[in-house]
Design a protein around this motif. Structure first.
Motif, short mmCIF file in Angstrom:
data_model
loop_
_atom_site.label_atom_id
_atom_site.label_comp_id
_atom_site.label_asym_id
_atom_site.label_seq_id
_atom_site.Cartn_x
_atom_site.Cartn_y
_atom_site.Cartn_z
N GLY A 463 23.32 19.83 16.06
CA GLY A 463 21.89 19.60 16.20
C GLY A 463 21.54 18.75 17.39
O GLY A 463 20.43 18.87 17.95
N VAL A 464 22.45 17.87 17.80
CA VAL A 464 22.21 17.03 18.98
C VAL A 464 22.70 17.73 20.24
O VAL A 464 22.04 17.72 21.28
N ALA A 465 23.85 18.36 20.17
CA ALA A 465 24.45 18.98 21.36
C ALA A 465 23.60 20.11 21.90
O ALA A 465 23.51 20.32 23.11
N PHE A 466 22.94 20.85 21.02
CA PHE A 466 22.13 21.97 21.48
C PHE A 466 20.79 21.54 22.05
O PHE A 466 20.03 22.38 22.53
N GLY A 467 20.49 20.23 21.99
CA GLY A 467 19.29 19.76 22.67
C GLY A 467 19.38 19.95 24.16
O GLY A 467 18.57 20.68 24.77
N PRO A 468 20.38 19.35 24.81
CA PRO A 468 20.55 19.59 26.25
C PRO A 468 20.87 21.05 26.58
O PRO A 468 20.62 21.51 27.69
N LEU A 469 21.47 21.78 25.63
CA LEU A 469 21.84 23.18 25.87
C LEU A 469 20.78 24.15 25.35
O LEU A 469 21.08 25.34 25.15
N SER A 470 19.57 23.66 25.12
CA SER A 470 18.54 24.50 24.53
C SER A 470 18.19 25.69 25.41
O SER A 470 17.73 26.73 24.93
N GLY A 471 18.40 25.55 26.73
CA GLY A 471 18.13 26.67 27.62
C GLY A 471 19.00 27.87 27.30
O GLY A 471 18.56 29.03 27.36
N LEU A 472 20.28 27.63 26.92
CA LEU A 472 21.16 28.72 26.56
C LEU A 472 20.70 29.40 25.27
O LEU A 472 20.76 30.63 25.14
N LEU A 473 20.24 28.58 24.32
CA LEU A 473 19.71 29.15 23.09
C LEU A 473 18.47 29.98 23.38
O LEU A 473 18.27 31.07 22.82
#
Length: 962
Positions: A463-473
């Motif tokens: 839940g924290v790691a995908f914050g900076p990687l939200s562009g990939l999501l």
């Protein structure tokens, strides 16, 4: 997709054995099934190059119930949550359960089965199949929530969840049928691509939304979710955080591209979603149970998600998918944390927890990371989704100029509550609370091992790691967003951690600051709100509704079902007379034609039937009344024969004969005539009801015949029977092939009726074969003689069972005749069975003939002779017969044909020559055995069983006086 479903189904079936064999570690083996499905999802992720994957299995095409599966972006995202979180929860179960008793083994199978049902739900493109998976999740949820069945709270919670979600599901089913019939297709993708219009579509969508709102615990259906916290924590972490409650969100997201512009849609989805967000957040600040804090928080977050997916804007849809994934991560992790706390300390009451963070620092970090994402703290995926939602809703074209800002303001208020209850959860579970020493529960705790905390750690970090990687999501989410109407620029919004200093960032800061202040206030007050909720208690309203339904049913039953047979029959007949009559004379009617009698024979038979009916009503002798009633039945059979229906006539004669025997068996235990105090006399009202009912049948029949405008279907039945059923007897082909479903239902009713009658008569021991001569000999049952002496087998008898009957009740002529006729009747029974497909007869007629043969043996030789005639338990005969009938239906489906369809095989035998075998004969064999079992059961219960009971002797007046 079908392979994934099959793997999950097989694993669910094997799960009890795996856990019983491997113990708690068996959950790791079970986790391989959803993990394997997750690998398949990633390997087959839909993209522009490969397109959308579809699979289909033909199943009941006439009802448009083909199993159509469609794996698009939305299904892939939901599959990741269903399978990924499901695998982690199963790993969590390995440490959560301390022992593997039988219920735990079943629990593992139910969890895997639930994963399969959810995967089927999100991949279904056929709405009818989607509904089947939808209700499967409801049933499995009932079983999982009621895991602790010995606890009243668990049983109540499971029943509550079942009633609420099933009621919504039934409304949704009606909506699905209306929408499918209006659109001419039940394919979701086709309907969304070309949405139908009209008032019926609006009603259908509202009904479907009722099902979606109830499933996702949206107000006013929100109360079942906190009650479901009686379930084990793995259930809460999976069903109530990542899977089941997301089903309603998923369905709304699936339909939003086509129907989000409806006013009723916005009122129900957006309006109730905002109410739910505020109500759930407020209630979470009033709870002391950590699990209930999260439960009401889940209700609040589901309301937030419902608003996002329901607005119908492509950019808002991007925020909705980000929040959907973030919510599954942080809420499943937090529920796991609560389970670890409860498992380690023995309590979930935040008032009994102090300095837990010092004792379990890793657990505190996990909870802090997950709570940060839930509160929308920067750097988390929750922050990205929430900020994007604020930015895109403010000026969306899907809402009017004033609606967008109002919705944002409500969401900010809900976010303030979210921050407050997130801080309250962390403080309540891990805070020091101004205490120098740990609380007693914390001081006595056992620290959780690393394996217990790893699933929650993985989700919290994600839940924290995908914050900076939200562009990939975001790149993965865009194919779904492209299907939703875009009211902004041609290019979709991109999910990102930083969009500069703007209004959404300010709103996020306001939510964090005011939420922190609200938490500080609540911490000082203990909890927020009134002692009694100002808006009432939904649980009490639910209980009041159930009590009201019980009261209405009791009053209705009390006034219509008083235990009086005449009253009950009267109500039924009055209803049956009035409703068809009113409908008949208020609708359109064709002209009425009366043809009269075709021959004098019909007039004579009709007169006999009328005279017999009147005689049955006035005769006082019970046996005489039964006999004249039988005359009407035999007369009806004669009319069938005169009109060229020998099959119907044969069945009518057999049924009348058997019914007459059954009546006699019962009447022998009753006085010949009704006592004077039971005499009813002349009842004009009853006579009027009888005449009205008879007149109604005649009138409806005449109008039905006059309403025909084309050739009757009956004229086509002989050709259809031979063409499609390979049989010349249209009646039998109709029963075992063309309308075999009706026959299967009817024989099932016969089986239930036989079981019910026998159970009432036997009371204690329902099953078993009829008594035999060997049983009587072992019990040394004497043969009654006039001189009272015990004698066994001294006389030559035609039937073995007759040796144990009172000589006064024996008839040598009947015994000898029975000995000769019984084999003939058996052969005739088999002939009717085998020849029935092309000549008068069939399984029903053959079974009745066999039944009459058994009746003859019983009447001639008594109850022991019945055991000699057929020494097999009636229940087994009934069961084998039903097995043949159902097995025929299942075999057809397994061979790729419609259920109960027939196949024909032709071959040559050395002596018999050319033989044509129709597989419907196996279904007919089931009917044959059920009828035989029914007759045997009736003879055992109303015959042999009553023979065992000594007749009750009426007390003479002088005995009573003494």
């Amino acid at each position: 997709m079908i392979a994934v479903l099959a793997a999950l189904a097989i694993t669910a079936a094997l799960a009890p054995g795996i856990i019983t064999w491997l113990g708690r570690r068996g959950f790791y083996v079970l986790a391989l099934a959803p993990f394997g499905g997750l690998v398949w999802v990633f390997a087959n992720w839909p993209d522009e190059a490969d397109g959308i994957r579809t699979e289909s299995i033909t199943w009941v095409p006439e009802l448009q119930m083909n199993i159509d599966l469609r794996f698009d972006t939305l299904a892939a995202i939901m599959s990741v949550l269903v399978l990924g979180v499901g695998a982690l929860v199963l790993c969590y179960c390995a440490e959560y359960f301390s022992e593997t008793r039988r219920r735990v083994a079943g629990f593992g199978g139910e969890m895997v089965a639930f994963a399969g049902a959810m995967f089927g739900l999100v991949c279904s493109d056929n709405m009818l199949v989607l509904y089947i998976f939808w209700e499967l999740t409801t049933v499995l949820s009932f079983l999982l929530v009621g895991f602790y069945a010995v606890r009243a709270t668990s049983r109540r919670a499971a029943t509550q969840a079942l009633l609420v979600t099933t009621a919504g599901g039934l409304a949704m089913l009606v909506g699905i049928i209306m929408l499918g019939e209006t659109a001419g297709s039940y394919s979701l993708s086709e309907i969304v691509a070309n949405p139908p219009v009209g008032w019926s579509v609006t009603v259908a969508i509202v009904l479907i939304l009722v099902g979606a709102l109830s499933k996702s615990a949206i107000f006013p259906f929100h109360f079942w979710l906190p009650g479901a916290m009686a379930a084990p924590t793995p259930v809460s972490a999976y069903l109530h955080a990542a899977a089941m409650v997301k089903a309603g969100i998923f369905l709304v997201a699936r339909l939003a591209p086509a129907f989000s512009d409806l006013v009723s849609w916005h009122v129900l989805v957006v309006g109730l979603g905002m109410v739910t967000m505020l109500l759930g957040g407020f209630r979470s600040l009033r709870e002391y149970d950590l699990k209930l804090v999260l439960a009401f928080g889940t209700v609040s977050q589901l309301g937030f998600l419902m608003v996002l997916v329901g607005i119908g804007d492509a950019d808002v849809a991007m925020a909705a998918l980000a929040m959907l994934v973030a919510h599954a991560f942080f809420k499943a992790a937090l529920f796991m944390v609560v389970g670890i706390i409860d498992h380690s300390t023995g309590t979930r009451d935040l008032r009994k927890l102090a300095r837990l963070g010092k004792e379990t620092p890793l657990l505190a970090v996990i909870a802090a990371l997950a709570a940060a994402s839930m509160a929308g703290i920067p750097l988390t995926l929750g922050f990205v989704g929430k900020e994007t939602a604020f930015a895109e809703i403010w000026d969306t074209g899907a809402l009017s100029a004033w609606q967008g800002p109002v919705v944002v303001i409500v969401l900010v208020l809900g976010s303030i509550l979210t921050v407050a209850y997130s801080l309250r959860f962390i403080w309540g579970a891990f805070g020091r609370k101004r205490k120098a020493e740990p609380s007693p529960a914390v001081a006595k705790m056992h620290k959780p091992n690393l394996a217990f905390q790893l699933p929650a750690l993985f989700l919290a970090v994600a839940g924290v790691a995908f914050g900076p990687l939200s562009g990939l999501l975001g790149a993965r989410f865009e194919p779904y967003a492209d299907t939703v109407t875009s009211y902004g620029s041609d290019e979709l919004v991109h999910l990102a951690l930083w969009h500069g200093f703007n209004l959404p960032l300010l709103l996020s800061a306001i939510a964090i600051v005011f939420g922190t202040a609200l938490f500080a206030l609540v911490r000082e007050l203990g909890r927020l709100g009134f002692v009694k909720p100002a808006l009432g208690n939904a649980d009490r309203i639910y209980d009041a509704v159930l009590r009201g339904a019980d009261t209405i049913s009791i009053n209705l039953t009390r006034n219509t079902q008083r235990g009086s047979l005449p009253l009950t029959q009267g109500i039924i007949i009055v209803t049956l007379v009035l409703l068809p009559t009113i409908v008949l004379f208020t609708g359109a009617r064709n002209r009425l034609e009366l043809n009269g009698f075709e021959s004098p024979v019909q007039l004579v038979i009709g007169g006999i039937m009328i005279a017999s009916a009147i005689a049955a009503a006035v005769l006082r002798n019970r046996l005489a009344a039964v006999l004249v009633v039988g005359v009407t039945g035999y007369s009806c059979g004669v009319l069938f024969a005169l009109h060229g229906a020998p099959d119907l006539a044969l069945t009518q004669f057999l049924v009348e004969t058997l019914t007459l025997v059954i009546f006699v068996l019962v009447l022998r235990k009753l006085p010949a005539e009704a006592e004077s105090r039971h005499a009813t006399g002349f009842k004009p009202l009853r006579a009027l009801l009888g005449l009205a009912f008879g007149a109604l049948l005649v009138l409806v029949g005449l109008f039905a015949a006059a309403a025909r405008t084309t050739v009757p279907m009956a004229s086509e039945l002989p050709n259809a029977a031979y063409k499609y059923g390979d049989g010349s007897n249209a009646v039998n082909v109709l029963l075992v092939d063309i309308r075999a479903w009706d026959t299967l239902g009817e024989v099932s009713v016969l089986l239930v009726a036989a079981t019910g009658v026998a159970s009432m008569v036997f009371r204690h021991r329902r099953f078993g074969a009829a008594p035999r001569v060997a049983d009587a000999t072992r019990a040394r049952t004497p043969r009654p003689e006039s001189d009272g002496k015990e004698q066994f087998g001294e006389r030559t008898t035609w039937l073995r069972g007759s040796n144990f009957r009172d000589p006064r009740h024996r008839s040598m002529v009947l015994e000898a005749t029975t000995r000769i006729i019984f084999p003939t009747m058996i052969v005739l029974s088999l002939y009717f069975f085998y020849a029935g497909h092309n000549a008068p007869g069939g399984g029903f007629a053959g079974g009745l003939t066999m039944g009459l043969a058994l009746v003859l043996r019983y009447l001639a030789g008594g109850r022991y002779e019945l055991g000699e005639a057929l020494p097999i338990d009636a229940g087994r005969i009934l069961g084998v017969g039903l097995g043949f009938s159902v097995g025929t239906a299942v075999a057809s489906v397994l061979l790729g044909a419609p259920a109960l369809s027939s196949a024909t095989f032709e071959f040559t035998l050395p002596i018999f020559g050319d033989v044509k075998l129709v597989t419907a004969i196996f279904f007919d064999l089931g009917v044959y055995l059920i009828v035989v079992g029914l007759v045997l059961d009736v003879l055992r219960s109303l015959g042999a069983r009553l023979d065992e009971d000594p007749p009750r002797r009426r007390r003479e007046p002088q005995e009573a006086a003494s």
